[in-house]
Design an enzyme around this catalytic site. Structure first.
Site, PDB file in Angstrom:
ATOM      1  CE1 TYR A   2      -1.622   5.238  -9.299  1.00 57.90           C
ATOM      2  CE2 TYR A   2      -2.201   6.505  -7.372  1.00 57.90           C
ATOM      3  CZ  TYR A   2      -0.746   5.994  -8.294  1.00 57.90           C
ATOM      4  OH  TYR A   2       0.072   5.628  -7.045  1.00 57.90           O
ATOM      5  CE  LYS A  26       0.252   1.986  -7.393  1.00 60.51           C
ATOM      6  NZ  LYS A  26       0.746   1.050  -7.483  1.00 60.51           N
ATOM      7  CB  THR A  41       9.250   8.438 -10.078  1.00 65.25           C
ATOM      8  OG1 THR A  41       7.394   8.645 -10.736  1.00 65.25           O
ATOM      9  CG2 THR A  41       9.859   8.028  -8.999  1.00 65.25           C
TER      10      THR A  41
END
Length: 322
Positions: A205, A209, A242
């Protein structure tokens, strides 16, 4: 060796998270300035069916934009577009299917959009996933790398000519890449971008990014050198409540829920930085920035490595067949 390859990325990523939470504890969320109307302008927002993507699409439509929500959930996408339309703003909203983990799907989406003859003034590469178990896409890529970065890399390049034609001096087209503070923990392993040697979802991850920031800076350099009226910026929304966090470990998930209510930002607050980059007068003609909480910040040191930027660009072109 295997244990270290898993623990080190995990610790680096959670340290980044702690720093962000400390910042958010003592600093108010960025408040958008008054934004100019965007009547007649066209935007694509990937992952716009929920969370920050939906709030971004909603806000841009309220400014008068024709917003195309691009995502892989047809029913959810149709509902999102309908909700925006029902708010009665001057803009438009529609949903178009794309699976960013599939190069074939990305190419089909871009071709279909180009065939419509629409201009494109804003491309927000917002869709993403976080901490999913190890899996590969149909094209054989690690899932985080494919969805968060490589699909957006291909999509941007396929739509770049349209973005160039749609912009003009004093009214540039804008590309916004959704990065994260976790990019500070990212390490680009150019010999193993798919993380097949020692898999770590945290490392994968963070790498994806960081790749987005490297991509942002390199693309802006090429656009500036060519004199094209297109800007590219990377944005960091902070820690936002989220569905991205649904893949946390059970213990971390249990700890996250009460913390999120107090310290995490809402999707609308997180989306404000994307909207700012996409529409603010202050960002006209401004590119190659890393934006956090409404300010330009220094990104991770490796992101400024021009040699690494070029290597990643070349390798990405090879992987997607450009």
């Amino acid at each position: 060796m295997w244990l270290l390859s898993v623990l080190v990325p995990l610790l680096r990523l959670y340290l980044c998270g702690i720093k962000v939470l400390l910042y958010q504890t003592f600093n108010r969320s960025f408040t958008l300035p008054v934004l100019p109307k965007q009547n007649g302008r066209v935007a694509i927002v990937t992952g716009g069916t929920r969370g920050m993507g939906f709030e971004t699409a909603r806000h841009l439509a309220s400014l008068g934009m024709h917003v195309i929500i691009a995502g892989n959930e047809r029913e959810e996408g149709a509902t999102a577009a309908r909700r925006i339309r029902e708010e009665g703003g001057k803009g438009k909203a529609e949903f178009v299917f794309v699976d960013l983990t599939s190069l074939k799907s990305v190419r089909h989406f871009a071709e279909t959009f180009r065939d419509r003859g629409l201009p494109l003034h804003v491309l927000i590469n917002n869709a993403g996933t976080m901490l999913v178990p190890e899996r590969q896409t149909e094209d054989g890529f690690e899932f985080h790398f494919a969805l968060n970065y490589l699909g957006h890399f291909l999509l941007t390049n396929l739509l770049l000519d349209t973005l160039k034609r749609s912009g003009r001096r004093g009214c540039c087209s804008r590309i916004v890449n959704m990065s994260s503070a976790t990019h500070y923990a990212g390490i680009m392993d150019m010999d193993d971008l798919n993380r097949r040697k020692h898999y770590s979802s945290h490392g994968a991850y963070a790498q994806s990014k960081l790749a987005l920031v490297l991509f942002t800076y390199y693309l802006q350099e090429q656009l500036t050198a060519g004199g094209f009226p297109v800007t590219v910026n990377a944005v960091d929304p902070g820690m936002v409540d989220t569905a991205l966090y649904d893949n946390l470990w059970t213990l971390a998930q249990a700890m996250k829920k009460p913390v999120a209510k107090i310290l995490f930002r809402t999707p609308a607050e997180g989306a404000s930085i994307s909207v700012y980059a996409a529409a603010a007068s202050e960002m006209e003609g401004v590119g190659a920035c890393y934006l956090y909480n409404g300010e330009k910040k220094q990104s991770a040191e490796p992101s400024y490595d021009s040699e690494l930027q070029a290597k990643l660009w070349k390798k990405s072109c090879e992987l997607v067949g450009l």
